[in-house]
Write an enzyme that holds these catalytic residues in place. Structure first.
Site, PDB file in Angstrom:
ATOM      1  N   HIS A   1       0.843  -1.189   0.000  1.00  0.00           N
ATOM      2  CA  HIS A   1       0.000   0.000   0.000  1.00  0.00           C
ATOM      3  C   HIS A   1       0.876   1.235   0.000  1.00  0.00           C
ATOM      4  O   HIS A   1       1.918   1.272   0.658  1.00  0.00           O
ATOM      5  CB  HIS A   1      -0.937   0.009   1.214  1.00  0.00           C
ATOM      6  CG  HIS A   1      -2.112   0.909   1.061  1.00  0.00           C
ATOM      7  ND1 HIS A   1      -2.026   2.273   1.228  1.00  0.00           N
ATOM      8  CD2 HIS A   1      -3.403   0.643   0.725  1.00  0.00           C
ATOM      9  CE1 HIS A   1      -3.210   2.811   1.018  1.00  0.00           C
ATOM     10  NE2 HIS A   1      -4.063   1.847   0.694  1.00  0.00           N
TER      11      HIS A   1
ATOM     12  N   ASP B   1      -7.984  -5.044  -0.299  1.00  0.00           N
ATOM     13  CA  ASP B   1      -8.503  -5.875  -1.391  1.00  0.00           C
ATOM     14  C   ASP B   1      -8.329  -7.363  -1.151  1.00  0.00           C
ATOM     15  O   ASP B   1      -9.099  -8.170  -1.670  1.00  0.00           O
ATOM     16  CB  ASP B   1      -7.792  -5.511  -2.704  1.00  0.00           C
ATOM     17  CG  ASP B   1      -8.064  -4.088  -3.130  1.00  0.00           C
ATOM     18  OD1 ASP B   1      -9.247  -3.735  -3.252  1.00  0.00           O
ATOM     19  OD2 ASP B   1      -7.105  -3.335  -3.322  1.00  0.00           O
TER      20      ASP B   1
END
Length: 382
Positions: free
Chosen positions: A260, A311
């Site tokens: 991320h 996700d």
């Protein structure tokens, strides 16, 4: 000019909607852990992100009533959905196009007074779950199911997908997923919505652009790619998680659902999604998928120090809900549109055009030669 590729660590605006501080995520000052643990409804989150405060009971009831009033689709929109039920058309393209069509069919789409903008926002927020459910059924040869006024936002979506009322536990779990995905700082799709809003374009255009950005596999589309990866591993014979992942890494392929731009230790949403994935996989007999996900997580953490993002486990959660994997990103959009709209409102109040600069690195000092002259001198016109 100093260049920050991808605008990494560049602060381009101020916001009161969501904050990421020391690995914690909050909406308008409320930590998402508390919002999930106290079972705050998605409708409350919508009000919070649009108004920067929690609603009173009267305001909450009015928002729910407004959402119910605008949830149904016209025959024209349903007809357009039927046309889009062809092969090889990604469902996110269907959502993008249909949301844009909502603006075409709305006679007040260009009105910019406060009440009109609110109705446009409510219409988009309310209709997206109906669009997704209708498309999911139409492409299987089934008729769409009309929403019911006695069901909540989340319960209505699950009902429109199947025609049956979901049990309270499933509704609660899906509500948690919606809350967790509602907003997240200045991500790519939110930035797209704000850039559009800064030009003073209409709300439908802002959200259409945001959906287009979310479709990308490096953003919202990653959850779909996560499920594709898990399916590939589970269908191999024998199942070899380390071998599969090592090959991917050796080939410099990106592992979807990991890493991320902002979080370096843990995505605060991941623990909630992992917990839900574990419970739902037990409830629906998908334990093997959950175990496989854990094995992938453990290997990548040990070998590369990679951490799952929102996700990764959301793919398992969505699958347990019985939803086709190419609809996963649409579920993301169904939640995130609440944040997009909040950012559109905030950008409209800021009333500043977003117009960054770029650093030119192309050729310089070229001299133009007309094509006819070029033919006479035998040069190469480039």
């Amino acid at each position: 000019m100093e260049v920050h590729k991808g605008l990494a660590d560049v602060v381009v605006s101020e916001t009161s909607l969501s904050a990421i501080v020391e690995g914690n995520l909050s909406y308008v000052g409320y930590n998402i852990d508390e919002l999930v643990e106290k079972n705050v409804t998605f409708e409350e989150i919508v009000f919070l992100l649009w108004n920067l405060r929690m609603p009173t009971r009267k305001e909450y009831d009015q928002l729910c009533e407004d959402l119910h009033e605008h949830m149904a689709l016209s025959e024209s929109v349903v007809a357009c959905l039927k046309i889009q039920c062809r092969q090889n058309l990604h469902p996110m393209s269907v959502l993008r196009t249909t949301v844009s069509l909502l603006g075409v069919f709305d006679p007040y789409a260009e009105d910019t007074d406060k009440r009109s903008v609110y109705i446009q926002a409510v219409s988009i927020q309310a209709k997206i779950p109906t669009i997704i459910a209708a498309f999911a059924r139409l492409r299987r040869g089934l008729d769409p199911i009309a929403p019911r006024k006695d069901l909540s936002f989340v319960a209505n979506f699950l009902y429109m997908m199947t025609g049956e009322e979901a049990n309270p536990e499933l509704i609660e779990a899906f509500n948690h997923v919606m809350v967790l995905h509602a907003d997240h700082d200045l991500n790519a799709s939110t930035f797209t919505a704000r850039v559009a809003a800064s030009t003073l374009t209409d709300v439908y255009s802002c959200i259409t652009g945001a959906i287009g950005a979310l479709k990308g596999p490096l953003h919202g589309g990653a959850n779909e790619r996560v499920f594709d990866m898990l399916s590939e591993i589970s269908e191999s014979d024998p199942i070899d998680v380390p071998g599969y992942l090592k090959k991917k890494l050796d080939n410099k392929e990106k592992i979807m659902g990991f890493g991320h731009r902002v979080y370096k230790t843990e995505d605060p949403r991941k623990k909630h999604l992992k917990r839900m994935a574990e419970q739902l996989s037990k409830d629906f007999g998908k334990e093997a998928l959950y175990s496989l996900s854990c094995e992938v997580e453990e290997y990548l953490l040990k070998e590369k120090g990679l951490i799952p993002n929102v996700d990764f486990y959301s793919a398992t959660v969505y699958h347990c809900f019985g939803i086709e994997h190419d609809l996963f990103t649409l579920l993301f959009a169904m939640s995130r549109v609440s944040g997009w709209l909040g950012h559109v409102f905030e950008q409209q109040r800021e009333d500043t055009l977003i117009r960054p600069r770029s650093k030119y690195v192309g050729p310089t000092n070229l001299s133009y030669t007309p094509m006819d002259e070029e033919e006479h001198i035998g040069g190469d016109r480039k």
